[in-house]
Design a protein around this motif. Structure first.
Motif, PDB file in Angstrom:
ATOM      1  N   GLY A 684     -10.001  37.227  45.153  1.00 17.91           N
ATOM      2  CA  GLY A 684     -11.158  37.985  44.741  1.00 17.91           C
ATOM      3  C   GLY A 684     -11.984  38.507  45.896  1.00 17.91           C
ATOM      4  N   THR A 685     -13.081  39.194  45.541  1.00 15.90           N
ATOM      5  CA  THR A 685     -13.941  39.847  46.511  1.00 15.90           C
ATOM      6  C   THR A 685     -15.378  39.377  46.295  1.00 15.90           C
ATOM      7  OG1 THR A 685     -12.498  41.777  46.513  1.00 15.90           O
ATOM      8  CG2 THR A 685     -14.702  42.068  47.407  1.00 15.90           C
ATOM      9  N   LEU A 686     -16.092  39.164  47.404  1.00 11.31           N
ATOM     10  CA  LEU A 686     -17.498  38.758  47.358  1.00 11.31           C
ATOM     11  C   LEU A 686     -18.314  39.810  48.098  1.00 11.31           C
ATOM     12  CD1 LEU A 686     -19.708  36.624  46.738  1.00 11.31           C
ATOM     13  CD2 LEU A 686     -19.206  35.645  48.985  1.00 11.31           C
ATOM     14  N   ILE A 687     -19.257  40.459  47.377  1.00  8.99           N
ATOM     15  CA  ILE A 687     -20.138  41.476  47.952  1.00  8.99           C
ATOM     16  C   ILE A 687     -21.546  40.905  47.968  1.00  8.99           C
ATOM     17  CG2 ILE A 687     -21.138  43.763  47.627  1.00  8.99           C
ATOM     18  CD1 ILE A 687     -18.526  44.662  46.437  1.00  8.99           C
ATOM     19  N   VAL A 688     -22.197  40.948  49.152  1.00  4.69           N
ATOM     20  CA  VAL A 688     -23.546  40.411  49.325  1.00  4.69           C
ATOM     21  C   VAL A 688     -24.420  41.498  49.935  1.00  4.69           C
ATOM     22  CG1 VAL A 688     -24.960  38.628  50.382  1.00  4.69           C
ATOM     23  CG2 VAL A 688     -22.622  38.091  49.653  1.00  4.69           C
ATOM     24  N   ALA A 689     -25.543  41.815  49.272  1.00  5.43           N
ATOM     25  CA  ALA A 689     -26.528  42.773  49.778  1.00  5.43           C
ATOM     26  C   ALA A 689     -27.877  42.064  49.840  1.00  5.43           C
ATOM     27  CB  ALA A 689     -26.600  43.988  48.875  1.00  5.43           C
ATOM     28  N   ALA A 690     -28.511  42.103  51.019  1.00 10.69           N
ATOM     29  CA  ALA A 690     -29.822  41.476  51.221  1.00 10.69           C
ATOM     30  C   ALA A 690     -30.789  42.519  51.744  1.00 10.69           C
ATOM     31  CB  ALA A 690     -29.711  40.295  52.190  1.00 10.69           C
TER      32      ALA A 690
END
Length: 700
Positions: A684-690
């Motif tokens: 799977g893929t993990l996208i993180v935006a802060a």
């Protein structure tokens, strides 16, 4: 010790005119040179003669070995073929005896007992396709094959005519021919049958599968054996490897070899050779014991000599290398004897070429000897430090550069030099110096390296002016900043246009369509019940208006959901996730805090657009079954995490996906945030935006 062959060749080309003009005169004047040339010539001749003798002897041995292999293989195949036919012959003799005794002669050839007898005997022979009976007129009357239909004539077949024309009582093996029943290539073994009075009663025939022998011969795996043939005594082909149908039954055996074989005992073999294209073929002919058959085994000379060539090529290459080595050694020895003075001149010329090369380099090069005195100061160093080479040679580097370096920089330079003198690797890391020359100030990159020369250590310092590279770097940073500002401006304009168009579609066009629907409904209510066609038309118009209203709402929400501006991010995210679940059927978990970003602000818009793009990528590419969306707020930073259990980004590369990720990254960076993607194949893929809240508030 390795030989620099390119250097040898270059030296040969350079010195060829001299060798041609002065080599003979030099040999006349130098007895050692003549002795070296004579000794080298004798060694080369001896090496050539010895190698050729060994190779020819190995070639002859390989050919003898190949002929021996052919003879051995022909013996094995002859024995196997003989055993195969012996089984058929024993069966045929047994059937002939059973049908020729009093009981057998009492049965008609087409009777059921005879059929059962044929069937029982044929079942034990895998090489036999069928055993059948012909009467005295050549008509097929019985067979071991089920479903046999009598009445077919074989009077024209050679296996019948041989006995019908008084061919004797021995077994007859016919040339191969196609079966009239299934078209398969077959050859036949036949025997005569007599009645009580000794008259010709018919023929007993066994059809033998060609494929049985073909499979036997195809299993031979010797590399140099290219042809195996089973011939009759006249040389006509019965079975062959390779299989060529057009040649079956034709004369392929060498008449002289077959004639010579006829005078030999059963275990005798005739070794022959014949031309085959560009090569010669060796052939071994041998009798098949107790049968009028001949086994022919052939192999090409080129294939038989393959092991010899594998030995010959390395030997030839080795000989060439030895000769080249001898010639090179002779050349260098003679050259050293004849050109001692010219070598010194060439060395001086090369030193001058090296000095000119160093002088034309754009980087400043300074070399220090073991006493830390300057022995090389090129033109680029003169330009960088404003010091002439003749004034720098013989001095220390501190003395030369004291006028353009501060005391701190001088101390740093001394530390760098000390570190390089002690470095066991011969190299030191890159350093940056701040140089002041008159009114100009600039940075210089310093790289240091050491080398051993005649027992002493030399240190070379390379100075590179960074003025131009720093200018290019500044321009690049400014250009990137401008591009990022332009991208942010375009995103803001695009969001504003989407918001305006969405509002107009929802408020104005939606109201107009609602009014039209109400008018159409009012008009439909005024129609009489008898006007069914108009009533149906009004209903159709109302349905189309309803579809148009739904499309307007969908387009409006896709441009910019009004719920994002009216109710805030949390409501908009929940609305979009529910819609995503209805469209895709995926399991989505949405978690967010009670507080939310400023309603309608840049942070809320950015988080919602990233959520949209991430879920779109999951639906298009990820092949996931479960998605987790988590929104959090901590220490003034809003974070959005989207994780799926799909196949990962590595397996679905594409232009659209790449542009989407770039757009998300630029949107986050324009607000002073950080964007990251963690991806693992099949995990799977993990996208993180802060995004910091302070940036959002300032923009607002």
């Amino acid at each position: 010790m390795s030989i620099d062959w390119p250097g040898v060749w270059n030296a040969w080309e350079r010195d060829l005119p001299f060798l041609l003009s002065g080599f003979v005169d030099g040999l006349k004047q130098s007895a050692p040179a003549r002795a070296v040339v004579l000794l080298s010539s004798l060694i080369i001749l001896v090496a050539l003669a010895a190698t050729i003798t060994v190779l020819m002897d190995l070639r002859q041995r390989e050919l003898l070995h190949a002929n021996g292999e052919l003879a051995s293989l022909s013996s094995i195949l002859s024995e196997q073929t003989s055993r195969t036919f012996e089984g058929v012959v024993v069966t045929m003799r047994g059937l002939q005896d059973r049908l020729s005794d009093d009981l057998g002669r009492s049965f008609d050839l087409d009777s059921q007992p005879v059929h059962l007898l044929l069937k029982a005997r044929a079942a034990g022979l895998s090489q036999v396709k069928t055993i059948f009976m012909l009467d005295s007129q050549g008509m097929a009357v019985n067979s071991s094959r089920e479903g046999f239909e009598p009445g077919r004539s074989a009077a024209d077949r050679e296996y019948f005519r041989h006995f019908a024309e008084d061919g004797g009582d021995d077994l007859f093996i016919s040339p191969p021919s196609r079966s009239r029943l299934d078209g398969e290539w077959t050859f036949f073994v036949s025997a005569r049958l007599l009645d009580f009075s000794g008259h010709f009663r018919g023929v007993l025939v066994a059809s033998i599968r060609l494929g049985y022998f073909q499979a036997l011969y195809d299993g031979i795996g010797l590399d140099f054996v290219s042809r195996i043939q089973l011939l009759n005594q006249q040389g006509r082909l019965l079975v062959g490897k390779p299989h060529v149908e057009e040649m079956l039954g034709t004369q392929v055996g060498d008449a002289m070899a077959l004639e010579g074989l006829s005078g030999l005992p059963v275990d005798g073999v005739v070794l022959d050779s014949e031309e085959s294209g560009d090569s010669k073929r060796f052939v071994a002919y041998r009798h098949v014991a107790n049968f009028p058959l001949v086994i022919s085994v052939g192999g090409l000379e080129t294939d038989a000599l393959l092991p010899w060539r594998r030995v010959m090529h390395p030997m030839a290459v080795g000989l060439v290398l030895v000769i080249l080595f001898i010639l090179a050694t002779t050349y260098f020895t003679v050259r050293n004897l004849l050109r001692k003075d010219s070598l010194e001149a060439a060395l001086k010329e090369r030193d001058e070429q090296l000095r000119q090369t160093v002088q034309t380099v754009e980087d400043g090069i300074v070399t220090l000897d073991a006493g830390r005195r300057i022995i090389l100061f090129n033109r680029a160093a003169e330009k960088i430090f404003g010091v002439r080479a003749d004034a720098a040679l013989g001095k220390t580097l501190d003395e030369v550069l004291s006028g353009c370096l501060s005391q701190i920089e001088q101390a740093n330079l001394r530390g760098y030099l000390d570190e390089s003198w002690l470095s066991p690797l011969g190299q030191a890391p890159l350093h940056i110096l701040h140089v002041v020359e008159g009114e100009e100030e600039f940075h210089v990159e310093l790289s240091l390296s050491t080398t051993m020369f005649r027992g002493g250590t030399l240190l070379t310092a390379v100075f590179r002016d960074l003025t131009e590279s720093e200018r290019v770097e500044r321009e690049l940073l400014e250009s990137n900043q401008q591009l990022q500002e332009l991208s942010t401006s375009l995103q803001n304009v695009r969001e504003a246009d989407r918001m305006r168009i969405s509002r107009e579609l929802h408020d104005e066009l939606g109201q107009f369509l609602t009014g039209i629907r109400m008018d159409v409904s009012w008009l439909g209510g005024r129609l009489n019940a008898e006007q069914q066609e108009l009533v149906g038309k009004v209903a159709s118009i109302k349905g189309q208006i309803d579809q148009t209203i739904a499309s307007v709402r969908r387009i409006s929400s896709e441009l910019r959901p009004l719920v994002l501006d009216d109710l805030g991010f949390n409501a908009a995210a929940a609305w979009y996730v529910n819609r995503f679940i209805e469209q895709t059927g995926l399991s989505v978990t949405l978690l967010f805090p009670e507080q939310e970003p400023m309603q309608g602000g840049a942070v809320a818009t950015a988080l919602f657009r990233i959520l949209q793009e991430s879920l779109t990528n999951v639906a298009r590419h990820a092949r996931a079954t479960r998605v987790e969306v988590r929104v959090s707020y901590e220490h003034g930073v809003w974070s959005l995490v989207v994780k799926d259990n799909g196949i990962g980004l590595a397996t679905h590369k594409g232009r659209d996906k790449g542009l989407g990720l770039i757009g998300m990254r630029e949107r986050v960076q324009s607000l002073g945030g950080k964007f990251s993607i963690k991806n693992a194949l099949s995990e799977g893929t993990l996208i993180v935006a802060a995004i910091p809240e302070e940036i959002q508030k300032n923009d607002d």
